[in-house]
Scaffold this active site. Structure first.
Site, PDB file in Angstrom:
ATOM      1  N   LYS A 202       0.844  -1.179   0.000  1.00 24.47           N
ATOM      2  CA  LYS A 202       0.000   0.000   0.000  1.00 24.47           C
ATOM      3  C   LYS A 202       0.886   1.237   0.000  1.00 24.47           C
ATOM      4  CE  LYS A 202      -3.759   2.244   2.342  1.00 24.47           C
ATOM      5  NZ  LYS A 202      -4.815   2.082   3.320  1.00 24.47           N
ATOM      6  N   ARG A 212     -10.976   9.329   0.957  1.00 23.47           N
ATOM      7  CA  ARG A 212     -10.957   9.972   2.281  1.00 23.47           C
ATOM      8  C   ARG A 212     -12.167  10.882   2.437  1.00 23.47           C
ATOM      9  NH1 ARG A 212      -4.360  10.881   2.522  1.00 23.47           N
ATOM     10  NH2 ARG A 212      -3.882   8.653   2.432  1.00 23.47           N
ATOM     11  N   LYS A 225       0.653  10.129   5.429  1.00 24.00           N
ATOM     12  CA  LYS A 225       0.806   8.762   5.932  1.00 24.00           C
ATOM     13  C   LYS A 225       2.168   8.163   5.555  1.00 24.00           C
ATOM     14  CE  LYS A 225      -4.214   7.967   6.037  1.00 24.00           C
ATOM     15  NZ  LYS A 225      -5.326   6.997   5.854  1.00 24.00           N
ATOM     16  N   LYS A 256      -1.848  -1.513  -4.071  1.00 22.69           N
ATOM     17  CA  LYS A 256      -2.753  -0.381  -4.079  1.00 22.69           C
ATOM     18  C   LYS A 256      -1.980   0.923  -4.092  1.00 22.69           C
ATOM     19  CE  LYS A 256      -6.045   1.504  -0.922  1.00 22.69           C
ATOM     20  NZ  LYS A 256      -6.366   1.541   0.457  1.00 22.69           N
ATOM     21  N   SER A 282      -9.912   5.118  -5.572  1.00 19.34           N
ATOM     22  CA  SER A 282     -10.861   6.201  -5.824  1.00 19.34           C
ATOM     23  C   SER A 282     -10.345   7.242  -6.821  1.00 19.34           C
ATOM     24  CB  SER A 282     -11.223   6.866  -4.504  1.00 19.34           C
ATOM     25  OG  SER A 282     -10.060   7.305  -3.827  1.00 19.34           O
ATOM     26  N   TYR A 321     -14.448   0.276  -8.210  1.00 23.70           N
ATOM     27  CA  TYR A 321     -15.767   0.897  -8.095  1.00 23.70           C
ATOM     28  C   TYR A 321     -16.580   0.687  -9.374  1.00 23.70           C
ATOM     29  CZ  TYR A 321     -13.435   2.925  -4.114  1.00 23.70           C
ATOM     30  OH  TYR A 321     -12.737   3.062  -2.937  1.00 23.70           O
TER      31      TYR A 321
HETATM   32  C1  PBG Z   1      -7.766   3.209   4.764  1.00 23.94           C
HETATM   33  C2  PBG Z   1      -7.989   2.933   3.340  1.00 23.94           C
HETATM   34  C3  PBG Z   1      -7.761   3.840   2.296  1.00 23.94           C
HETATM   35  C4  PBG Z   1      -8.254   3.224   1.125  1.00 23.94           C
HETATM   36  C5  PBG Z   1      -8.718   1.957   1.474  1.00 23.94           C
HETATM   37  N1  PBG Z   1      -8.526   1.792   2.852  1.00 23.94           N
HETATM   38  C6  PBG Z   1      -7.270   5.239   2.291  1.00 23.94           C
HETATM   39  C7  PBG Z   1      -6.003   5.626   2.929  1.00 23.94           C
HETATM   40  O1  PBG Z   1      -5.124   4.826   3.198  1.00 23.94           O
HETATM   41  O2  PBG Z   1      -5.892   6.827   3.193  1.00 23.94           O
HETATM   42  C8  PBG Z   1      -8.257   3.883  -0.214  1.00 23.94           C
HETATM   43  C9  PBG Z   1      -9.189   3.361  -1.226  1.00 23.94           C
HETATM   44  C10 PBG Z   1      -9.460   4.276  -2.355  1.00 23.94           C
HETATM   45  O3  PBG Z   1      -8.829   5.347  -2.519  1.00 23.94           O
HETATM   46  O4  PBG Z   1     -10.350   3.942  -3.146  1.00 23.94           O
HETATM   47  N2  PBG Z   1      -6.997   2.434   5.528  1.00 23.94           N
END
Ligand code: PBG
Length: 333
Positions: A202, A212, A225, A256, A282, A321
């Protein structure tokens, strides 16, 4: 690998591209509805369907409505959905206690869905950000995201989720040691069959912005983060993290975001030989959707092309999505 290369005109590559049936016959990758995992947002209340500004076409559903969405997934042939909560602000606290409340939004939704559509797979995110007044995935003291203290919270959260009937837990918090802690807790509590799909790779990405917004974490997030998510510059580190998660008890791994990280998908698949998934996040959705709303691209073709590119990179499936739209497209084909 030995390659037999014969030059033109003995070989004409276009012979294999001339008609649809021959292209189909030699296609190296095929896509199907079983490749799709559908992320769905849940909100509090009754009979609610709330639009999300940064994700046109995507909604948050109250639990009574989300059971209808689950039924739609089954009718479309989708095997699995991933649930994300929009936690009411007054339930977000620095200790994130709502995360392990057996009656929080995702746990209630999971029980409701399992009652009506027991064979639909459910993934729940293990991470504290939807419950944290600071918007971070871990507990925080001063400026530090606390690793080991967070693990204790994640263990409680994971057990509550598995006990609600979640089939797959998706640790997405990126704390060190989380997969091992969760796996041991599941074993110790008679939950040996709960699967773990670790968000191993990630990245600390700007593609999560609209998400978010969707879970109501953007306003509260202080800083970024970068001290726990992977640096976008690194792929070898991502492979090491995925290997570590498998050794700690993950059944599957995820990369991801998706499209900008296909190299990582491919490397993990080739090196570790484990079920590998990508999350078309997203920001990726928002880019495609807004370009198509402007008439700049053909959305159907772009959705199919991106799905194929994930398959080419070795992914076994994709969280997207677009899942319901793709399922409809693939049924029509
Ligand atoms: C949170 C989480 C995130 C996503 C899935 N789980 C966001 C982040 O780490 O800030 C993002 C998914 C997306 O952007 O569609 N732990």
């Amino acid at each position: 690998m030995s390659q037999i290369i014969t030059p033109y005109p003995i070989r004409r590559s276009r012979r294999l591209r001339r008609t649809e049936w021959i292209r189909d016959m030699v296609a190296e990758n095929k896509i199907s509805i079983s490749d799709l995992i559908w992320p769905v947002f849940i909100c509090d209340g009754l009979d609610r369907k709330e639009a999300i500004k940064s994700l046109p076409g995507i909604y948050r559903y109250s639990i009574d409505k989300v059971t209808e969405i689950a039924q739609d997934a089954v009718d479309l042939g989708i095997n699995c959905i991933a649930l994300f909560p929009y936690t009411p602000k007054h339930l977000k606290t620095p200790d994130c206690a709502e995360a392990w409340n057996p009656d929080n939004l995702v746990n209630r939704a999971t029980r409701a869905i399992k009652k009506i559509t027991p064979n639909l797979g459910i993934i729940l995110d293990v991470a504290l950000d939807p419950y944290n007044s600071d918007g971070h995935d871990g507990l925080i003291r001063g400026l530090e995201i606390l690793n080991d203290e967070t693990l204790i919270a994640l263990e409680k959260q994971a057990l509550a989720q598995a006990n609600s009937g979640a089939d797959i837990l998706g640790p997405s918090d990126m704390m060190d040691g989380r997969v091992g802690v969760i796996r041991r807790a599941l074993e110790a509590n008679g939950l040996k069959d709960t699967l773990i799909m670790s968000y191993s790779a990630k990245f600390s990405s700007s593609f999560y912005g609209p998400f978010r917004d969707a879970v109501g974490a953007s306003g509260s997030l202080s800083g970024d983060k970068k001290t726990y998510q992977i640096d976008c510059a690194n792929s070898r580190e991502a492979i090491r993290d995925a290997a570590l998660d498998i050794s700690e008890g993950a059944d599957m791994v995820m990369v991801k975001p998706g499209l900008p990280y296909l190299d990582v998908c491919k490397a993990i698949k080739l090196e570790l030989n484990v079920p590998t998934f990508a999350y078309q996040v997203s920001g990726e959705y928002a880019m495609i959707e807004s370009a198509s709303l402007n008439g700049f691209i053909n959305k159907d073709l772009i959705m199919l092309e991106t799905l194929l590119s994930f398959k080419r990179a070795g992914c076994d499936g994709v969280l997207t999505y677009f899942a319901p739209e793709l399922a409809k497209l693939l049924t029509r084909k």
